[in-house]
Design an enzyme around this catalytic site. Structure first.
Site, PDB file in Angstrom:
ATOM      1  N   HIS A 157     -39.510 -25.354 -16.159  1.00  0.00           N
ATOM      2  CA  HIS A 157     -39.505 -26.260 -15.108  1.00  0.00           C
ATOM      3  C   HIS A 157     -39.818 -25.299 -13.651  1.00  0.00           C
ATOM      4  O   HIS A 157     -40.187 -25.899 -12.782  1.00  0.00           O
ATOM      5  CB  HIS A 157     -38.197 -26.867 -14.930  1.00  0.00           C
ATOM      6  N   ASP A 365     -42.168 -23.022  -5.915  1.00  0.00           N
ATOM      7  CA  ASP A 365     -41.687 -24.108  -6.485  1.00  0.00           C
ATOM      8  C   ASP A 365     -42.355 -24.451  -7.684  1.00  0.00           C
ATOM      9  O   ASP A 365     -43.777 -24.581  -7.736  1.00  0.00           O
ATOM     10  CB  ASP A 365     -41.643 -25.188  -5.586  1.00  0.00           C
TER      11      ASP A 365
HETATM   12  P1  ADQ Z   1     -35.173 -28.418  -8.257  1.00  0.00           P
HETATM   13  O1  ADQ Z   1     -35.410 -27.212  -7.789  1.00  0.00           O
HETATM   14  O2  ADQ Z   1     -33.875 -28.943  -8.286  1.00  0.00           O
HETATM   15  O3  ADQ Z   1     -35.969 -28.585  -9.782  1.00  0.00           O
HETATM   16  P2  ADQ Z   1     -37.142 -30.651  -7.027  1.00  0.00           P
HETATM   17  O4  ADQ Z   1     -38.276 -30.690  -7.782  1.00  0.00           O
HETATM   18  O5  ADQ Z   1     -37.559 -30.882  -5.661  1.00  0.00           O
HETATM   19  O6  ADQ Z   1     -36.305 -29.076  -7.241  1.00  0.00           O
HETATM   20  O7  ADQ Z   1     -36.053 -31.649  -7.440  1.00  0.00           O
HETATM   21  C1  ADQ Z   1     -35.123 -31.847  -6.783  1.00  0.00           C
HETATM   22  C2  ADQ Z   1     -34.499 -33.335  -7.152  1.00  0.00           C
HETATM   23  O8  ADQ Z   1     -33.114 -33.428  -6.573  1.00  0.00           O
HETATM   24  C3  ADQ Z   1     -35.340 -34.485  -6.454  1.00  0.00           C
HETATM   25  O9  ADQ Z   1     -35.327 -35.493  -7.266  1.00  0.00           O
HETATM   26  C4  ADQ Z   1     -34.466 -34.885  -5.289  1.00  0.00           C
HETATM   27  O10 ADQ Z   1     -34.501 -36.137  -5.105  1.00  0.00           O
HETATM   28  C5  ADQ Z   1     -32.935 -34.554  -5.526  1.00  0.00           C
HETATM   29  N1  ADQ Z   1     -32.391 -33.976  -4.567  1.00  0.00           N
HETATM   30  C6  ADQ Z   1     -32.650 -33.125  -3.901  1.00  0.00           C
HETATM   31  N2  ADQ Z   1     -31.721 -32.953  -2.663  1.00  0.00           N
HETATM   32  C7  ADQ Z   1     -31.208 -33.941  -2.716  1.00  0.00           C
HETATM   33  C8  ADQ Z   1     -29.894 -34.402  -1.948  1.00  0.00           C
HETATM   34  N3  ADQ Z   1     -29.604 -33.952  -0.800  1.00  0.00           N
HETATM   35  N4  ADQ Z   1     -29.362 -35.910  -2.136  1.00  0.00           N
HETATM   36  C9  ADQ Z   1     -29.948 -36.453  -3.406  1.00  0.00           C
HETATM   37  N5  ADQ Z   1     -30.961 -36.075  -4.171  1.00  0.00           N
HETATM   38  C10 ADQ Z   1     -31.310 -34.692  -3.771  1.00  0.00           C
HETATM   39  C11 ADQ Z   1     -36.623 -27.965 -10.763  1.00  0.00           C
HETATM   40  C12 ADQ Z   1     -37.497 -26.810 -10.287  1.00  0.00           C
HETATM   41  C13 ADQ Z   1     -38.833 -27.730  -9.532  1.00  0.00           C
HETATM   42  C14 ADQ Z   1     -39.211 -28.810 -10.405  1.00  0.00           C
HETATM   43  C15 ADQ Z   1     -38.164 -29.595 -11.257  1.00  0.00           C
HETATM   44  C16 ADQ Z   1     -38.436 -30.590 -12.077  1.00  0.00           C
HETATM   45  O11 ADQ Z   1     -37.362 -25.809  -9.452  1.00  0.00           O
HETATM   46  O12 ADQ Z   1     -39.934 -27.020  -8.952  1.00  0.00           O
HETATM   47  O13 ADQ Z   1     -40.279 -29.775  -9.799  1.00  0.00           O
HETATM   48  O14 ADQ Z   1     -37.168 -28.728 -11.619  1.00  0.00           O
HETATM   49  O15 ADQ Z   1     -39.497 -29.971 -13.267  1.00  0.00           O
END
Ligand code: ADQ
Length: 468
Positions: A157, A365
């Protein structure tokens, strides 16, 4: 039809009714597990004194949920240690933050072996095994060592680093060799795949075979890019749910005629939050007409709060927000609304729709799902503008966004200024392209592509073994 076995560090089973409470990834994996009579195996989230290898089993909706605990030592050395203080920073190019301890390295392999031993009794001969993420790279190698020959796939991921960065990890070879125990490796982007290929060719002395397999360490593996998506249809619908409308209206009311820039992230040093605050500050300094006209809502959920680097970033952001607000705020306007809590997905959908700009500027990311969620939640008649870091995997698909280099504060300021003044026609044109991509390449498409490819490559393997 063979069963699907998903292995991930955390098991996140969506509630029976409320899809909105769980992320799109959990919902999509769970749907596949239901369809294929599957098993979801991972850490229970509990840290206990005496760990048992035998997994705890629960059944829900035809899915078997199998979990195992971690000991205090595992939690410190495997989870907070090797996974989150070595691999996470290193794979995000933060060699300055990557700590390496041989004892943590050993714990990482030991916990992976225990995961494999916990999973093994649950396996059937024609199962398809799909392991997720950097916590569990050696899982297949352990299973193979125990004689399991089922098709095994791995999805990373997070980014796969450039070889020169990976080489700073003392046991880099053991990590990459472990990947070769899988039949298929999935990366988020073509660039990650390219970095992997460079390592295989130039560091491992391997080659790419005519059928596309990578050969090294006396083994072969297929690898490809499978960019992860979101449940875009669900997010678009959620943006008009009563909870979303309530949050949208509350936010709009609090803003009056002013505009809102939104950022939503886990509080993590990879997300570029100090740089984002600095760029916003620079916008207010260089273009003073924006004072009292725009605010930045930064939602940053605390994560990994017992890793020291995460405590540091939290303190840094609190102090930056306080300083910028102290300098620019007025009695009825606060420039940065900095919120350390998490919101239900429906509320987030409303906040996305209420924001004219999303400022998503990670320094690195794997993908960044927030960028895709923001696009899906927009009002087609009056969509907002997405500003996206070139170092988010998502930028390779979402090129109709304003793509920026997050290290270049002036470029981010220019993009913000452009977004603030972008005519409706251009906003609609860009959004339409972004929305088409987010809906076409959604999470079900990602999941089905990966599982289908894993089936295919394992069928090829069977044929090759029969022929030899
Ligand atoms: P993350 O580093 O967690 O994931 P991201 O892809 O942005 O990053 O996913 C975060 C998820 O958490 C999103 O669905 C978002 O809506 C939710 N989220 C974040 N902050 C929140 C909040 N304050 N309240 C509610 N929900 C919140 C890891 C990798 C990424 C990759 C994903 C999926 O680091 O690069 O995209 O896995 O593979």
């Amino acid at each position: 039809m063979s069963r699907l076995i998903v292995v991930s560090n955390r098991v996140s089973v969506p509630g029976p009714k409320d899809k909105a409470a769980a992320g799109g990834l959990a919902v999509a994996l769970y749907a596949a597990l239901k369809k294929y009579d599957g098993v979801w195996f991972g850490w229970s989230g509990k840290v206990v004194d005496n760990v048992k290898t035998k997994a705890y089993i629960a059944h829900s909706d035809g899915v078997t949920v199998a979990t195992t605990d971690l000991s205090h030592e595992d939690y410190d050395e495997y989870y907070n240690g090797f996974a989150n203080s070595t691999l996470w920073p290193l794979f995000h190019y933060r060699t300055d933050l990557a700590a390496y301890e041989r004892s943590h390295d050993k714990s990482y392999f030991r916990v992976n072996a225990r995961f494999a031993h916990g999973l093994a009794p649950l396996l059937q001969p024609d199962d398809l095994i799909w392991v997720h993420d950097y916590h569990l790279i050696p899982c297949a190698e352990e299973l193979r060592g125990m004689g399991y020959e089922q098709p095994m796939g791995f999805f990373l991921h997070i980014p796969f680093p450039a070889p020169q960065v990976l080489l700073t990890l003392p046991n880099h070879q053991a990590i990459v060799r472990a990947l070769f125990a899988y039949d298929l490796i999935g990366f988020q982007t073509e660039s990650d795949l390219q970095e992997f290929e460079d390592y295989v060719l130039h560091e491992a002395g391997g080659e790419v075979l005519p059928d596309g397999r990578y050969a090294a360490f006396g083994q072969t593996v297929y690898a490809d890019a499978f960019p992860i998506g979101i449940d875009a249809k669900d997010m678009s619908e959620m943006a008009w749910s009563p909870e979303a409308v309530r949050h949208h209206d509350r936010m709009r009311k609090s803003m009056g005629e002013r505009k809102m820039i939104i950022g939503v992230d886990r509080l993590d040093y990879t997300k570029g939050l100090p740089e984002r605050f600095a760029a916003f500050e620079r916008l207010l300094t260089q273009y003073p007409e924006n004072r009292d006209r725009v605010s930045l809502l930064q939602i940053a959920t605390t994560s990994r709060a017992d890793v020291p680097d995460y405590i540091d970033i939290q303190e840094e952001l609190q102090s930056a927000a306080g300083r910028i607000n102290g300098q620019f705020a007025d009695f009825d306007w606060v420039p940065i609304r900095y919120v350390n809590r998490s919101y239900p997905r429906r509320s987030l959908a409303g906040l996305y729709r209420a924001s004219e700009i999303a400022l998503i500027t990670p320094l690195r990311d794997g993908m960044n799902l927030v960028a895709k969620e923001y696009v899906a939640a927009q009002d087609p008649e009056d969509p907002g503008v997405l500003i996206l870091s070139r170092f988010a995997g998502a930028a390779q698909q979402l090129d109709a966004a304003l793509i920026v280099n997050p290290y270049d504060s002036d470029a981010v300021v220019e993009a913000l200024q452009r977004a603030m003044n972008m005519p409706l026609e251009e906003r609609c044109e860009r959004w339409r392209q972004l929305f088409d991509n987010v809906t076409k390449e959604d999470v079900s498409c990602w999941r089905d592509d990966f599982v289908e490819r894993l089936r295919k490559v394992s069928a090829l393997k069977v044929k090759a073994v029969e022929a030899s």
